[in-house]
Design an enzyme around this catalytic site. Structure first.
Site, short mmCIF file in Angstrom:
data_model
loop_
_atom_site.label_atom_id
_atom_site.label_comp_id
_atom_site.label_asym_id
_atom_site.label_seq_id
_atom_site.Cartn_x
_atom_site.Cartn_y
_atom_site.Cartn_z
N ASP A 1 35.40 13.68 12.31
CA ASP A 1 34.69 14.86 12.71
C ASP A 1 35.07 16.05 11.70
O ASP A 1 35.67 15.71 10.65
CB ASP A 1 34.67 15.25 14.07
CG ASP A 1 33.28 16.10 14.41
OD1 ASP A 1 32.94 16.98 14.07
OD2 ASP A 1 32.79 15.23 15.25
N HIS B 1 33.60 21.97 15.68
CA HIS B 1 32.82 20.88 16.17
C HIS B 1 33.37 19.84 16.70
O HIS B 1 33.40 19.29 17.77
CB HIS B 1 31.56 20.25 15.08
CG HIS B 1 30.72 19.44 15.38
ND1 HIS B 1 30.89 18.10 15.28
CD2 HIS B 1 29.59 19.45 16.04
CE1 HIS B 1 29.83 17.31 15.87
NE2 HIS B 1 29.25 18.38 16.36
N ASN C 1 19.83 15.11 16.13
CA ASN C 1 19.00 16.21 16.79
C ASN C 1 17.66 16.63 16.39
O ASN C 1 17.20 17.78 16.49
CB ASN C 1 19.93 17.54 16.76
CG ASN C 1 21.04 17.39 17.58
OD1 ASN C 1 21.23 16.71 18.24
ND2 ASN C 1 22.33 18.43 17.20
N SER D 1 25.68 15.42 19.53
CA SER D 1 27.02 15.23 19.14
C SER D 1 27.93 15.37 20.46
O SER D 1 28.86 14.71 20.32
CB SER D 1 27.24 16.64 18.26
OG SER D 1 26.99 16.63 16.89
#
Length: 427
Positions: A103, A136, A231, A296
């Site tokens: 990530d 994130h 998404n 996520s």
């Protein structure tokens, strides 16, 4: 998990939005589609500016909603309230299991993550693997393994698991791509990590040979890769995303408080399972917590459950862990669908079943009439989010038109009354 069942695939999609004014924007959009001309509205909520390997499946939050280093949320988030945590953690807590988080990095300065970090974190875009400029990766890690802390009801689903941060994107002067993601996957395999979480997808949903090769190598090495489905599902169209669509990857969609697909969650035949992905509380850089939406944050929820299963059953292979998660998920039908796959993950059910699973899920057997069991009626997915919004818009529009007619009629009545009164006064 792909490679264990045959399914057809198609393409298209776009991002989900954050919380805040999202609901109002969606209603306005439906009204506009119904032919109602509206005054100009504020621009759609922007993402929090996070880059990707082209475009990442980053959960989105409204601009200004989250402040790094701010306070914590005292209450227990809904995604944990739905689970009997004492019963779950009596089975396993993730102790001895390491999950690689590929990530934007994981900020180890957050008190709930400091003791969760495994040695060997690395960055492929400069800086350190335990640095997170975007926030994130720190959110993703918290959902998996945040330690309990006084003053907040939030903690990770596997609160004793370890996190190996492999920062493939989110650098100050360099952003990642499918190449850096592939390098991070290979590093996780070299570290012999059992579970890999990837909450991103490639730009334009493109299959990439380098990334595909790295995923194949990881699967062949026995790693369980858990990836966010994406998404881009608000338009209702199915589409493959990568790496979620690759064979051997457990693809996770987002569900809401009603165990239905979140409106933004990408649908498609590649979807394997769903997990909470709306209003997800988690850790952020410099301390504190924030909420955000996105597949996520559904993927690490499943990664946490996988860590629990790995601790409880250390000899199980990746396909067996994935099968147990899929087979015990809550679903409206006997088999999978393109919205939530095999259903919404049920952590307690997954841990409570101690039988040895197969390496692929199978539909639930039908109940035979006359067998003494109840024959269930066929269940549909019910009203879709778009249908619900269209119906709401029609109600709003109809009510508005009725009010206009009432006001107009009242005006005519008042005018006639005044005319008659004036006429009588003139006589």
């Amino acid at each position: 998990m792909k490679g264990r069942r045959a399914r057809s695939r198609s393409h298209n999609g776009r991002y989900g939005r954050g919380t805040g004014t999202r609901a109002a924007q969606r209603v306005l959009g439906v009204l506009a589609a119904a032919g109602v001309c509206l005054a100009s509205t504020p621009p759609a909520l922007a993402s929090d500016g996070r880059p990707a390997p082209g475009r990442a499946d980053f959960g989105l939050a409204a601009s200004g909603e989250c402040a790094f280093g701010d306070g914590v949320i005292k209450s227990t988030p809904w995604s944990l309230q739905r689970v009997l945590l004492d019963q779950l953690w009596a089975q396993a807590t993730g102790k001895g299991v390491t999950v690689a988080v590929i990530d934007t990095g994981v900020d180890s300065s957050n008190r709930q993550l400091t003791d969760a970090m495994a040695p060997g974190s690395k960055s492929y875009v400069g800086g350190s693997g335990t640095q997170d400029l975007e926030g994130h990766g720190t959110r993703v890690a918290g959902i998996i393994a945040a330690r309990p802390m006084k003053g907040t009801g939030f903690e990770g689903i596997a609160p004793d698991a370890k996190i190996l941060s492999l920062r493939y994107t989110g650098g100050a002067n360099k952003q990642g791509d499918s190449g850096t993601m592939a390098a991070a996957i290979r590093a996780a395999v070299a570290k012999r990590v059992d579970i890999i979480n990837i909450s991103s997808d490639t730009a334009n949903k493109k299959d990439d040979a380098t990334l595909r090769s790295a995923v194949t190598a990881a699967v062949n090495a026995g790693a369980l890769i858990i990836a966010a489905a994406g998404n881009d599902g608000a338009d209702g169209k199915s589409a493959d995303t990568y790496p979620a669509s690759y064979d051997g990857v457990l693809a996770v969609a987002a569900s809401d408080r009603n165990d239905e697909r979140a409106y933004f969650s990408q649908s498609g035949d590649f979807v394997d399972v769903a997990a909470p992905g709306v209003d997800m509380v988690s850790t952020v850089p410099k301390g504190g917590q924030c909420t955000a939406d996105g597949t996520s944050f559904a993927a690490p929820y499943v990664a946490g459950v996988a860590a629990l299963l790995k601790q409880a059953h250390p000899t199980w292979k990746a396909a067996q862990i994935a099968t147990r998660i899929e087979q015990t998920a809550q679903r409206p039908g006997r088999g999978p669908n393109q919205f939530t796959g095999w259903g919404v993950v049920d952590p307690v059910a997954a841990l409570s079943d101690t039988s040895t699973p197969a390496t692929s899920p199978t539909p639930d057997p039908p109940v035979q009439a006359g067998s003494g069991g109840v024959v269930p009626m066929a269940v549909t997915m019910g009203e879709s989010e778009a249908e619900k919004e269209r119906r709401t818009a029609i109600y709003v529009l109809g009510t508005g038109l009725a009010l206009v007619l009432v006001v107009a009629g009242s005006g005519v009545a008042v005018r006639d009354w005044r005319s008659r009164r004036t006429g009588r006064a003139g006589r």
